[in-house]
Design an enzyme around this catalytic site. Structure first.
Site, mmCIF file in Angstrom:
data_model
loop_
_atom_site.group_PDB
_atom_site.id
_atom_site.type_symbol
_atom_site.label_atom_id
_atom_site.label_comp_id
_atom_site.label_asym_id
_atom_site.label_seq_id
_atom_site.Cartn_x
_atom_site.Cartn_y
_atom_site.Cartn_z
ATOM 1 N N LYS A 1 -6.748 -1.261 9.300
ATOM 2 C CA LYS A 1 -8.037 -1.554 9.969
ATOM 3 C C LYS A 1 -7.861 -2.087 11.387
ATOM 4 O O LYS A 1 -8.679 -1.814 12.258
ATOM 5 C CB LYS A 1 -8.872 -2.520 9.136
ATOM 6 C CG LYS A 1 -8.231 -3.882 8.911
ATOM 7 C CD LYS A 1 -7.926 -4.129 7.475
ATOM 8 C CE LYS A 1 -6.907 -5.230 7.314
ATOM 9 N NZ LYS A 1 -6.722 -5.683 5.954
ATOM 10 N N LYS B 1 -13.405 -4.650 10.190
ATOM 11 C CA LYS B 1 -13.999 -3.681 9.266
ATOM 12 C C LYS B 1 -15.454 -3.362 9.643
ATOM 13 O O LYS B 1 -15.864 -2.200 9.601
ATOM 14 C CB LYS B 1 -13.903 -4.212 7.832
ATOM 15 C CG LYS B 1 -12.450 -4.263 7.328
ATOM 16 C CD LYS B 1 -12.347 -5.056 6.040
ATOM 17 C CE LYS B 1 -10.929 -5.044 5.477
ATOM 18 N NZ LYS B 1 -10.772 -6.000 4.372
ATOM 19 N N VAL C 1 0.838 -1.208 0.000
ATOM 20 C CA VAL C 1 0.000 0.000 0.000
ATOM 21 C C VAL C 1 0.874 1.261 0.000
ATOM 22 O O VAL C 1 0.589 2.225 -0.729
ATOM 23 C CB VAL C 1 -0.998 -0.004 1.187
ATOM 24 C CG1 VAL C 1 -1.884 1.239 1.141
ATOM 25 C CG2 VAL C 1 -1.862 -1.261 1.169
ATOM 26 N N GLY D 1 -11.144 -1.175 0.911
ATOM 27 C CA GLY D 1 -10.060 -0.746 0.013
ATOM 28 C C GLY D 1 -10.372 0.578 -0.654
ATOM 29 O O GLY D 1 -10.486 1.613 -0.003
#
Ligand code: HSE
Length: 402
Positions: free
Chosen positions: A100, A200, A12, A129
């Site tokens: 998260k 999440k 990421v 995402g």
């Protein structure tokens, strides 16, 4: 000029650099500021990388540089990401994260520090995402009382279940193939046991309630017990099986759960396949709305992190409102939650099942050794008591009501 530091140059983090460099002109126009990636923090060196010269190993270099006002935390894991984020916020630097685990475990504290220090703790990339879902909940749906959220929030398990559905393959076989192709982690526990989806839905539920929903209190069941035979039955019922993460604000209490569900062809989440994610939100005025897209992957996730950087650039010295207080929500025991169940028992248990469940709908796919059926609506406790009475079952899957 906004000077940005990226913590963690993995999938990421390197995506964040790529998104900023690829779309620089447009991003700077929207941010109304120039952006500069000043530092990349990583334990490793990256010889030959175009950003090699930006790599630092000591976090204090970033923390003590007053020019750096925005930090992209893409390290993952709770420690040291928590300490780094906290220190940055206390120093008045905004933090944009995809993490998260950290948001689910320390979100309200970090948001509250950001508020005190007039900066931001933003986490659009932590759920779904690249799908915009945090910002819609914080900005666009503020006139709503949201009473339910149902999400497919994990790309790995959705990919596995989609393959099982399409190819008639068993869980272990598909998992192995997904690992070989790099779609599933070598240690897939967090995904296949539902822990990732649990973090999440805890984040989304907290925004839904504006209070803290502790992920530890969310009933979580993964997909490891789902077999090829379950999909044979699902097809016969015009359904598929999806790992759903859901929360419901009902008059009986606040319920949250992660578990595999049978879902009808007519439900909008039925068509969410492969690594895609979707979040289905019901508000009391708007009714249903759905947010769909790539729930994982380098560039989609990085795009969401950079959208938060733009938000920080647009609000210098100001905190973007986020409604997530520290007070814990009382999460109801799912024992009192209600629904229908699909059940498979051994054929020898048929009479006992008929006696225990009374009115039931048999599902016959020609597996002689089994008796399969769908129950009436009942509470989890009623269901568990009846299954215990007949000595257990081969498998049972909850059925999502339309
Ligand atoms: N392991 C996660 C998934 C990555 O499969 O969805 C994105 O959070």
């Amino acid at each position: 000029m906004i000077h940005v530091a990226v913590l963690g140059y993995g999938t990421v983090g390197s995506g964040v650099v790529e998104v900023i460099e690829t779309n620089k002109k447009d991003i700077e126009k929207r941010a109304a500021a120039r952006l500069n990636i000043k530092y990349i923090l990583d334990l490793r060196d990256f010889p030959g990388d175009p950003y090699e010269s930006k790599v630092v190993h000591d976090y204090n270099v970033i923390l003590n540089d007053p020019e750096v006002t925005v930090i992209c935390e893409t390290m993952g894991g709770v420690h040291p990401a928590y300490e780094f984020s906290r220190q940055a916020l206390l120093a008045g630097k905004s933090v944009c994260t995809s993490n998260k685990e950290l948001v689910a475990s320390h979100g309200p504290e970090l948001i509250s520090i950001a508020r005190e220090k007039h900066c931001n703790y933003l986490f659009e990339a932590s759920v779904g995402g690249g799908i915009p879902i945090i910002r819609p909940l914080n900005y666009s749906l503020t006139a709503e009382k949201i009473d339910s959220i149902t999400g497919i929030l994990n790309g790995t398990t959705n990919y596995i279940l989609t393959k099982m559905d399409k190819e008639g393959a068993d869980f272990e076989e598909v998992l192995k193939e997904a690992q070989e192709k790099g779609y599933a982690e070598k240690n897939p526990e967090a995904d296949v046991e539902g822990y990732d989806a649990c973090r999440k839905i805890a984040i989304l539920s907290s925004l839904m309630c504006s209070k803290n929903v502790r992920y530890e209190e969310i009933y979580t069941e993964g997909i490891t017990k789902i077999s090829a035979a379950d999909f044979v039955y699902a097809k016969q019922m015009n359904k598929s099986i999806k790992l759903l993460a859901m929360s419901r604000d009902k008059k009986e209490g606040f319920f949250a759960m992660v578990a595999p569900f049978m879902i009808s062809r007519t439900h909008p989440l039925y068509s969410v396949n492969d690594v895609f994610n979707a979040v289905y939100v019901h508000g009391n005025m708007l009714g249903d709305s759905m947010y769909y897209g790539r729930g994982a992957g380098k560039l989609p996730t990085a795009s969401a992190v950079v959208s938060d950087v733009v938000d920080c650039a647009r609000h210098p010295g100001k905190t973007v409102m986020c409604f997530w207080e520290n007070e814990d929500v009382k999460v109801a025991d799912i024992e009192s939650d209600q629904g229908k169940f699909f059940v498979r028992v051994k054929s020898g248990q048929k009479e006992e099942a008929l006696a225990a469940f009374g009115s039931l709908a048999e599902i016959n796919v020609g597996i002689a050794e089994e008796f399969a059926f769908m129950t009436q609506v009942m509470t989890e406790k009623e269901f568990n008591d009846r299954i215990e009475k007949i000595g257990g079952c081969i498998n049972r899957i909850r059925i999502l009501s339309a």
